[in-house]
Each structure stands twice: as structure tokens, then as C-alpha cells.
Design a protein around this motif. Structure first.
Motif, short mmCIF file in Angstrom:
data_model
loop_
_atom_site.label_atom_id
_atom_site.label_comp_id
_atom_site.label_asym_id
_atom_site.label_seq_id
_atom_site.Cartn_x
_atom_site.Cartn_y
_atom_site.Cartn_z
N LYS A 51 15.12 56.75 43.72
CA LYS A 51 15.04 56.50 45.16
C LYS A 51 16.20 57.18 45.89
O LYS A 51 17.32 57.19 45.41
CB LYS A 51 15.06 55.00 45.43
CG LYS A 51 13.79 54.28 44.99
CD LYS A 51 13.83 52.82 45.39
CE LYS A 51 12.54 52.10 44.99
NZ LYS A 51 12.58 50.66 45.35
N ILE A 52 15.87 57.74 47.04
CA ILE A 52 16.86 58.40 47.89
C ILE A 52 16.85 57.72 49.26
O ILE A 52 15.79 57.43 49.82
CB ILE A 52 16.55 59.91 48.05
CG1 ILE A 52 16.55 60.60 46.68
CG2 ILE A 52 17.56 60.56 48.98
CD1 ILE A 52 17.88 60.64 45.99
N GLN A 53 18.03 57.48 49.81
CA GLN A 53 18.13 56.88 51.14
C GLN A 53 18.14 57.98 52.20
O GLN A 53 18.97 58.88 52.15
CB GLN A 53 19.40 56.03 51.24
CG GLN A 53 19.48 55.24 52.54
CD GLN A 53 20.66 54.29 52.54
OE1 GLN A 53 21.33 54.11 51.53
NE2 GLN A 53 20.94 53.69 53.68
N LEU A 54 17.21 57.91 53.13
CA LEU A 54 17.11 58.90 54.19
C LEU A 54 18.16 58.64 55.27
O LEU A 54 18.64 57.52 55.45
CB LEU A 54 15.72 58.89 54.81
CG LEU A 54 14.53 59.17 53.89
CD1 LEU A 54 13.23 59.15 54.68
CD2 LEU A 54 14.70 60.51 53.19
N SER A 55 18.49 59.70 55.99
CA SER A 55 19.44 59.57 57.11
C SER A 55 18.79 58.83 58.26
O SER A 55 17.59 58.99 58.54
CB SER A 55 19.90 60.96 57.58
OG SER A 55 20.53 61.68 56.53
N VAL A 56 19.56 58.01 58.93
CA VAL A 56 19.08 57.26 60.09
C VAL A 56 19.49 58.01 61.35
O VAL A 56 20.66 58.38 61.52
CB VAL A 56 19.66 55.83 60.09
CG1 VAL A 56 19.24 55.09 61.36
CG2 VAL A 56 19.19 55.06 58.86
N SER A 57 18.53 58.25 62.23
CA SER A 57 18.81 58.94 63.49
C SER A 57 19.13 57.91 64.58
O SER A 57 18.28 57.10 64.94
CB SER A 57 17.60 59.80 63.89
OG SER A 57 17.83 60.43 65.14
N LYS A 58 20.35 57.97 65.10
CA LYS A 58 20.76 57.01 66.12
C LYS A 58 20.28 57.41 67.51
O LYS A 58 20.12 56.55 68.38
CB LYS A 58 22.28 56.87 66.11
CG LYS A 58 22.83 56.31 64.81
CD LYS A 58 24.35 56.18 64.86
CE LYS A 58 24.90 55.62 63.56
NZ LYS A 58 26.39 55.49 63.57
N PRO A 120 10.67 57.83 49.72
CA PRO A 120 11.68 58.88 49.51
C PRO A 120 12.27 58.83 48.11
O PRO A 120 12.73 57.78 47.65
CB PRO A 120 12.74 58.57 50.58
CG PRO A 120 12.54 57.12 50.91
CD PRO A 120 11.09 56.84 50.73
N MET A 121 12.23 59.95 47.43
CA MET A 121 12.78 60.06 46.08
C MET A 121 13.37 61.46 45.93
O MET A 121 13.26 62.30 46.83
CB MET A 121 11.70 59.79 45.03
CG MET A 121 10.53 60.75 45.09
SD MET A 121 9.21 60.36 43.90
CE MET A 121 8.51 58.90 44.68
N GLU A 273 17.12 49.34 54.51
CA GLU A 273 17.95 50.35 53.84
C GLU A 273 17.13 51.34 53.04
O GLU A 273 17.44 52.52 52.98
CB GLU A 273 18.95 49.64 52.91
CG GLU A 273 20.22 50.43 52.69
CD GLU A 273 21.26 49.62 51.96
OE1 GLU A 273 21.33 49.72 50.74
OE2 GLU A 273 22.00 48.88 52.63
N ASP A 274 16.07 50.86 52.38
CA ASP A 274 15.25 51.72 51.54
C ASP A 274 13.98 52.19 52.23
O ASP A 274 13.16 52.88 51.62
CB ASP A 274 14.88 51.00 50.24
CG ASP A 274 16.10 50.66 49.40
OD1 ASP A 274 17.04 51.47 49.41
OD2 ASP A 274 16.11 49.59 48.75
N GLY A 275 13.79 51.83 53.50
CA GLY A 275 12.55 52.15 54.20
C GLY A 275 12.66 53.43 55.02
O GLY A 275 13.72 54.06 55.11
N THR A 276 11.53 53.82 55.59
CA THR A 276 11.47 54.99 56.46
C THR A 276 10.87 54.60 57.80
O THR A 276 10.33 53.50 57.96
CB THR A 276 10.61 56.09 55.82
OG1 THR A 276 9.23 55.65 55.76
CG2 THR A 276 11.08 56.42 54.41
N MET A 277 10.94 55.51 58.75
CA MET A 277 10.42 55.22 60.08
C MET A 277 8.90 55.12 60.09
O MET A 277 8.34 54.54 61.02
CB MET A 277 10.89 56.30 61.06
CG MET A 277 12.36 56.20 61.42
SD MET A 277 12.80 54.65 62.21
CE MET A 277 11.95 54.81 63.77
N ILE A 278 8.23 55.66 59.09
CA ILE A 278 6.77 55.53 59.06
C ILE A 278 6.36 54.11 58.67
O ILE A 278 5.19 53.74 58.81
CB ILE A 278 6.14 56.55 58.09
CG1 ILE A 278 6.70 56.36 56.67
CG2 ILE A 278 6.33 57.96 58.57
CD1 ILE A 278 6.07 57.30 55.65
#
Length: 297
Positions: A51-58, A120-121, A273-278
Motif C-alpha cells: 500500500k502507498i499513501q497518496l498526497s493530499v491536495s490542500k 493505491p499500491m 489515511e489509506d483512502g483516495t478522493m474517489i
């Protein structure tokens, strides 16, 4: 004739015993060093599937240095032509069985494919790279060149998404159109740019920051062809069914790109933390977000 009893040794029994001991000692040494084929395969699989953590867009934009996924959203044509390929697909490192069993690191040039996994991986995450010396954290803009790099979950290498004009010896395996691949050398072949979705508004949006998690066109700078997933060309890999990714601009009767060329740059979910915007619900009831134009029904 008297038969041999089980305790009788025949042939070069002493030499065979020594060879067996040598093979066992060699096996133990390789196992301790992690050099067994099964250990190499497991290590590669653990890296590309971790698992990879994606960047969060502020601010809602895509920035240089962001770790993102490239998602090809569901489209109408795939429902009609290939119902099994109607869901979202993400751009990923293409791994066949030969590459899985041959080495513990990714070999170049390496293929790419579109997979059904939207988690995300290491295999389907990319980093937005600057090619003009822009600082990390600066938003990328429509018409601006950028690179897409991936480590595949490995820390010792960085591969860059690239493409080149098709030729008799170089083309996509299934469609025979312009191929997309990963290479370890940065050049103009690894440069891409984001294009606004609506052709009538592209000049107006040139130079504006690119919104994350919204539909855009990703164009290859050297060949001026757009990244696409036709969805009617697929292969069966070690990880299941995967779809061919190419560079080809599909235009409809209005000279606008078809949904085969649509992409979303997916960022992380600030609430998970492990989720995505979708994974977040769409705040727009009509299903149309900013940066998207009305599609014909």
C-alpha cells in the motif's frame, strides 16, 4: 538370479552422496542471503503490491512532487462494446510472467497497462516530476511539461513514463498503435502535459493550475498524441486481466476527445489515511464536477 536387498549400494553412490551434500549447502547459503527464486519473486510482489499513501491536495490542485494515481474513469463506449471493462481503470506497471520470474527488480524498457484495482499500491502510483526546474509543491498548469515517475514500490530505481512514434519494429502489441512504456532515462520522450477537457475552452485555461480528481487529457509532448485506454485490447497476466495503454487521440464527430482519452489525477483522502478522493461521495448531485463540460446523452 538373486535380487538386491534395500541395503545394497550400487553405482557411484559415494560421489552422489557428496554432490547431494554440496547442493544442500548451496541451497542453505542462497536461502540465508535471500537469493532463492521464490524469495526474489515474493520480494518483488510484496513491493509492487504494498500500500502507498497518496498526497493530499490542500488547495484542490495537482503539484510537483505529489504521489498520485492516474485513473481512466468509466465510459459509455466500453459498456456497449465490452461490458466487462466498464469500470474505472488505473495506470500500472505491466508485468508478465517472464519478468516476474526473471529478476528481483524491474527491467527496462518495462510495459504499462490499465488495471481494475483502484487501491493505491506500488504498482499503480506515480510521482509528478518537474522537467523545467519548478520547485516541489508548485501547482502544475495546463500546457506545462511534466514527467511521471514510479518506483514500483522499490527504493533503488525510478522509471519514467515515455512514448515514441510507432514504427515497423516498435508499436503496441495488440492494437499496433503508438506504445507507452517505462524507461530509466529522462528525455523529451518522457515529457507530458495536461490539456483542458473542453476543446473550446483550452486557450482560455492555458496556464491555469490543474485541478486534482477531475477529468483532463494527458498529451505526450513529443508526438502530440494523448494517453488512452481503448479497453478492447487486453491480456491475461500474472495478476489477472489487464488492458492495453497506448498513445492515440480518439476524436468524435465534434473533434473532441472521446472518453478513452479521459484521465483523472487522483490524490489522497484527507479524512482517511489509506483512502483516495474517489472514495468520497460526489458533492455535485448532477455528477458533473468543475473542469468538465456537458456530455451528450
Amino acid at each position: 538370479m538373486a535380487a538386491y536387498s534395500p541395503g545394497v549400494l550400487i553405482g557411484n553412490w559415494n560421489e552422489d552422496a557428496y554432490l547431494e551434500e554440496d547442493r544442500f549447502r548451496d541451497f542453505m547459503r542462497k536461502r540465508e542471503r535471500g537469493e532463492l527464486l521464490t524469495q526474489k519473486i515474493k520480494k518483488l510482489q510484496d513491493n509492487i503490491l504494498k500500500k502507498i499513501q497518496l498526497s493530499v491536495s490542500k488547495d484542490g490542485f495537482v503539484h510537483f512532487g505529489d504521489t498520485v494515481m492516474l485513473l481512466n474513469p468509466p465510459n459509455k463506449s466500453s459498456v456497449e462494446n465490452s461490458p466487462g471493462a466498464s469500470g474505472s481503470l488505473t495506470l500500472a506497471i505491466g508485468l508478465d510472467e517472464i519478468s516476474i520470474y526473471s529478476a528481483e527488480s524491474l527491467q527496462v524498457p518495462c510495459g504499462v497497462s490499465a488495471v481494475k484495482s483502484v487501491d493505491p499500491m506500488g504498482r499503480n502510483t506515480f510521482c509528478i516530476l518537474s522537467v523545467d526546474g519548478d520547485a516541489v509543491g508548485e501547482p502544475i498548469r495546463f500546457g506545462q511539461n511534466f514527467g511521471l515517475g514510479t518506483t514500483g514500490g522499490l527504493s533503488d530505481q525510478m522509471l519514467y513514463l515515455a512514448s515514441d512514434h510507432k514504427s515497423f519494429m516498435r508499436s503496441a502489441k495488440k492494437s499496433y498503435l503508438q506504445q507507452v512504456f517505462l524507461t530509466d532515462e529522462r528525455s523529451y520522450l518522457t515529457c507530458w502535459k495536461a490539456t483542458f477537457l473542453d476543446p473550446q475552452l483550452r486557450l482560455e485555461y492555458e496556464g491555469f493550475p490543474v485541478l486534482a480528481n477531475s477529468k483532463i487529457i494527458i498529451t505526450h509532448c513529443h508526438t502530440n498524441r494523448s494517453l488512452a485506454v481503448p479497453r478492447n485490447f487486453w491480456t491475461r497476466s500474472y495478476f489477472g486481466k489487464e488492458y492495453e495503454v497506448i498513445c492515440h487521440t480518439y476524436l468524435d464527430s465534434h473533434k473532441a476527445e472521446e472518453d478513452k482519452n479521459y484521465w483523472e489525477i487522483v490524490t489522497g483522502n484527507p479524512g482517511d489515511e489509506d483512502g483516495t478522493m474517489i472514495d468520497r461521495p460526489n458533492p455535485h448531485p448532477s455528477g458533473i464536477r468543475r473542469n468538465e463540460f456537458h456530455e451528450e446523452t
